[in-house]
Design a protein around this motif. Sequence first.
Motif, mmCIF file in Angstrom:
data_model
loop_
_atom_site.group_PDB
_atom_site.id
_atom_site.type_symbol
_atom_site.label_atom_id
_atom_site.label_comp_id
_atom_site.label_asym_id
_atom_site.label_seq_id
_atom_site.Cartn_x
_atom_site.Cartn_y
_atom_site.Cartn_z
ATOM 1 N N SER A 194 30.706 49.543 27.659
ATOM 2 C CA SER A 194 30.780 49.920 29.074
ATOM 3 C C SER A 194 31.131 51.385 29.276
ATOM 4 C CB SER A 194 31.832 49.058 29.790
ATOM 5 O OG SER A 194 31.455 47.702 29.758
ATOM 6 N N PHE A 195 32.011 51.926 28.437
ATOM 7 C CA PHE A 195 32.594 53.224 28.773
ATOM 8 C C PHE A 195 32.467 54.316 27.721
ATOM 9 C CE2 PHE A 195 35.449 50.212 31.225
ATOM 10 C CZ PHE A 195 34.766 50.400 32.421
ATOM 11 N N ASP A 245 46.028 59.468 28.318
ATOM 12 C CA ASP A 245 45.608 58.600 29.419
ATOM 13 C C ASP A 245 44.419 57.728 29.008
ATOM 14 O OD1 ASP A 245 45.743 58.091 32.479
ATOM 15 O OD2 ASP A 245 43.633 58.556 32.129
ATOM 16 N N GLU A 288 44.348 53.678 28.462
ATOM 17 C CA GLU A 288 43.471 52.806 29.251
ATOM 18 C C GLU A 288 42.646 51.891 28.350
ATOM 19 O OE1 GLU A 288 43.766 52.246 32.325
ATOM 20 O OE2 GLU A 288 42.052 50.892 32.503
ATOM 21 N N ASN A 297 44.954 49.180 27.608
ATOM 22 C CA ASN A 297 45.119 48.365 28.814
ATOM 23 C C ASN A 297 43.952 47.402 29.009
ATOM 24 O OD1 ASN A 297 46.345 47.671 31.394
ATOM 25 N ND2 ASN A 297 44.688 48.857 32.328
ATOM 26 N N MET A 298 42.734 47.890 28.808
ATOM 27 C CA MET A 298 41.568 47.020 29.018
ATOM 28 C C MET A 298 41.488 45.926 27.958
ATOM 29 S SD MET A 298 38.489 49.441 30.421
ATOM 30 C CE MET A 298 38.718 50.869 29.385
ATOM 31 N N GLY A 331 44.391 43.542 28.528
ATOM 32 C CA GLY A 331 44.185 42.695 29.700
ATOM 33 C C GLY A 331 43.327 41.489 29.381
ATOM 34 N N LEU A 370 52.610 48.196 31.575
ATOM 35 C CA LEU A 370 51.834 49.423 31.647
ATOM 36 C C LEU A 370 51.629 49.943 30.223
ATOM 37 C CD1 LEU A 370 53.665 51.138 34.640
ATOM 38 C CD2 LEU A 370 51.426 50.028 34.682
ATOM 39 N N ASP A 392 44.647 53.886 40.975
ATOM 40 C CA ASP A 392 44.834 53.498 39.568
ATOM 41 C C ASP A 392 45.788 54.509 38.953
ATOM 42 O OD1 ASP A 392 44.429 52.939 36.695
ATOM 43 O OD2 ASP A 392 42.730 51.748 37.374
ATOM 44 N N ASP A 393 46.719 54.039 38.124
ATOM 45 C CA ASP A 393 47.644 54.980 37.495
ATOM 46 C C ASP A 393 46.982 55.739 36.355
ATOM 47 O OD1 ASP A 393 47.714 52.300 36.443
ATOM 48 O OD2 ASP A 393 49.259 52.973 35.049
ATOM 49 N N SER A 394 45.801 55.329 35.952
ATOM 50 C CA SER A 394 45.067 56.046 34.908
ATOM 51 C C SER A 394 44.096 57.037 35.542
ATOM 52 C CB SER A 394 44.286 55.055 34.035
ATOM 53 O OG SER A 394 43.331 55.741 33.256
ATOM 54 N N MET A 427 40.490 56.206 34.559
ATOM 55 C CA MET A 427 39.890 55.060 35.237
ATOM 56 C C MET A 427 39.523 55.410 36.678
ATOM 57 S SD MET A 427 38.512 52.210 35.000
ATOM 58 C CE MET A 427 38.802 52.098 33.235
ATOM 59 N N ASP A 479 43.638 49.136 41.198
ATOM 60 C CA ASP A 479 44.128 48.483 39.991
ATOM 61 C C ASP A 479 45.211 47.472 40.406
ATOM 62 O OD1 ASP A 479 44.606 47.946 37.318
ATOM 63 O OD2 ASP A 479 45.777 49.756 36.959
ATOM 64 N N ASN A 503 47.909 46.464 38.009
ATOM 65 C CA ASN A 503 49.147 46.766 37.302
ATOM 66 C C ASN A 503 49.434 48.260 37.417
ATOM 67 O OD1 ASN A 503 51.317 45.935 35.774
ATOM 68 N ND2 ASN A 503 50.237 46.012 33.811
ATOM 69 N N MET A 504 50.317 48.637 38.347
ATOM 70 C CA MET A 504 50.614 50.052 38.574
ATOM 71 C C MET A 504 52.107 50.233 38.782
ATOM 72 S SD MET A 504 47.599 51.375 41.145
ATOM 73 C CE MET A 504 47.818 50.077 42.373
ATOM 74 N N SER A 532 42.062 45.135 34.661
ATOM 75 C CA SER A 532 41.770 44.637 33.311
ATOM 76 C C SER A 532 42.042 43.146 33.178
ATOM 77 C CB SER A 532 42.611 45.397 32.283
ATOM 78 O OG SER A 532 43.978 45.185 32.507
ATOM 79 N N GLU A 533 42.648 42.550 34.198
ATOM 80 C CA GLU A 533 43.019 41.141 34.123
ATOM 81 C C GLU A 533 42.244 40.363 35.182
ATOM 82 O OE1 GLU A 533 47.439 41.054 34.162
ATOM 83 O OE2 GLU A 533 47.119 43.202 34.401
ATOM 84 N N GLU A 569 43.724 32.479 38.062
ATOM 85 C CA GLU A 569 44.981 32.511 38.816
ATOM 86 C C GLU A 569 45.114 33.828 39.588
ATOM 87 O OE1 GLU A 569 44.686 31.762 35.627
ATOM 88 O OE2 GLU A 569 45.319 29.662 35.498
ATOM 89 N N MET A 570 44.744 34.937 38.947
ATOM 90 C CA MET A 570 44.853 36.228 39.623
ATOM 91 C C MET A 570 43.818 36.352 40.733
ATOM 92 S SD MET A 570 45.718 38.784 36.497
ATOM 93 C CE MET A 570 45.891 40.212 37.543
ATOM 94 N N LYS A 598 37.744 44.725 34.447
ATOM 95 C CA LYS A 598 37.343 45.738 33.482
ATOM 96 C C LYS A 598 37.100 45.047 32.141
ATOM 97 C CE LYS A 598 40.776 48.941 35.456
ATOM 98 N NZ LYS A 598 42.055 49.628 35.167
ATOM 99 N N PRO A 599 36.139 45.470 31.341
ATOM 100 C CA PRO A 599 35.192 46.547 31.627
ATOM 101 C C PRO A 599 34.099 46.079 32.583
ATOM 102 C CG PRO A 599 34.704 45.586 29.487
ATOM 103 C CD PRO A 599 35.942 44.920 29.982
ATOM 104 N N PHE A 600 33.481 47.036 33.278
ATOM 105 C CA PHE A 600 32.462 46.727 34.273
ATOM 106 C C PHE A 600 31.303 47.694 34.110
ATOM 107 C CE2 PHE A 600 35.893 49.339 35.990
ATOM 108 C CZ PHE A 600 35.220 50.522 36.200
ATOM 109 N N THR A 601 30.235 47.421 34.816
ATOM 110 C CA THR A 601 29.070 48.315 34.801
ATOM 111 C C THR A 601 28.692 48.650 36.244
ATOM 112 O OG1 THR A 601 27.487 46.511 34.932
ATOM 113 C CG2 THR A 601 28.197 47.165 32.717
#
Lengths: 162, 120
Positions: free
Chosen positions: A25-26, A92, A96, A99-100, A103, A117, B7-9, B12, B54, B56-57, B83-84, B88-89, B104-107
């Motif tokens: 994807s990235f 960063d 990430e 994180n991905m 997750g 985090l 987003d904290d990133s 991203m 996002d 989770n921040m 990312s989650e 449930e979420m 995430k990940p996405f297109t």
Amino acid sequence: MTEAMTAVLPSAPELAEIVDQVWASFLEGELTAVPEPDVTRPYAGCLIAWVSIGGGWTGHLSVVCSDAAARSIATDMFQLDDSEVTTAEVADALGEIANMVGGSVKGMVGATAVLSLPQVVLDAAALVSPETCRLVTVQAHWKDELLEFSLWERQPGNGGGK
Amino acid sequence: MRVLVADDSMVMRRIVVRTLRQAGFDCEEIIEAADGRQAYETTLSESPDLVLSDWNMPEMTGIESLRAIRAAGSDVTFGFVTSEGSEEMRAEAAAAGAAFLIAKPFTADTFRDVLEQFVA
């Protein structure tokens, strides 16, 4: 039965598939999996990023790679030239990635799991985590660099270690 | 369309904006927030057409930010990019008033398929 007893952790092929999805994807270029990862590889000179998972199962998902690999990850994700990428942007981007991948792992281990985090340490060898035990490791080559993704389980009091 | 990306990133936020454009959405203004509290405060002060957040921040999580935005009376279209993506979420997000959750990940195709239902 508690969720800790029923947590389903990804196998190495499942973790590799999660990583492949993030890469496709990235990032540019394909990952080439290492058939038999060498978990004794020293971390000197490497960066490490990780996220912690709490709740029914407690552990960490880590990403370890060289500074050059981390810079390549950052240049791909930010779409900048290597000379333009700052240390903060490298941290960063690597955070990430953790994180991905973390997750997706979290989604497998149980509904009550909580994801932290991301944390990044620029000298992976300086990180001491005596209460964890490595359960799953995937290594892959990318742009002539070695990347390592590991799942660690927290086991208080057992000494754990690498 | 005015879009707030929270987003904290840094990377991203950059990727989300790039993917929005690759998916063909016309963004006349992009506003960024680096944590959940900034997302909450900026949504109320800037009134964007769409919030992509996002989960989770630091400061406030995305879901706390959304609940505060709704409690303040805003009906902005709010979606998670996180990312989650557990069931449930997704249920928790919908109950708090989120329009969608993109994992995430996405297109660009993912963005197009999900977002075209909610934005002009």
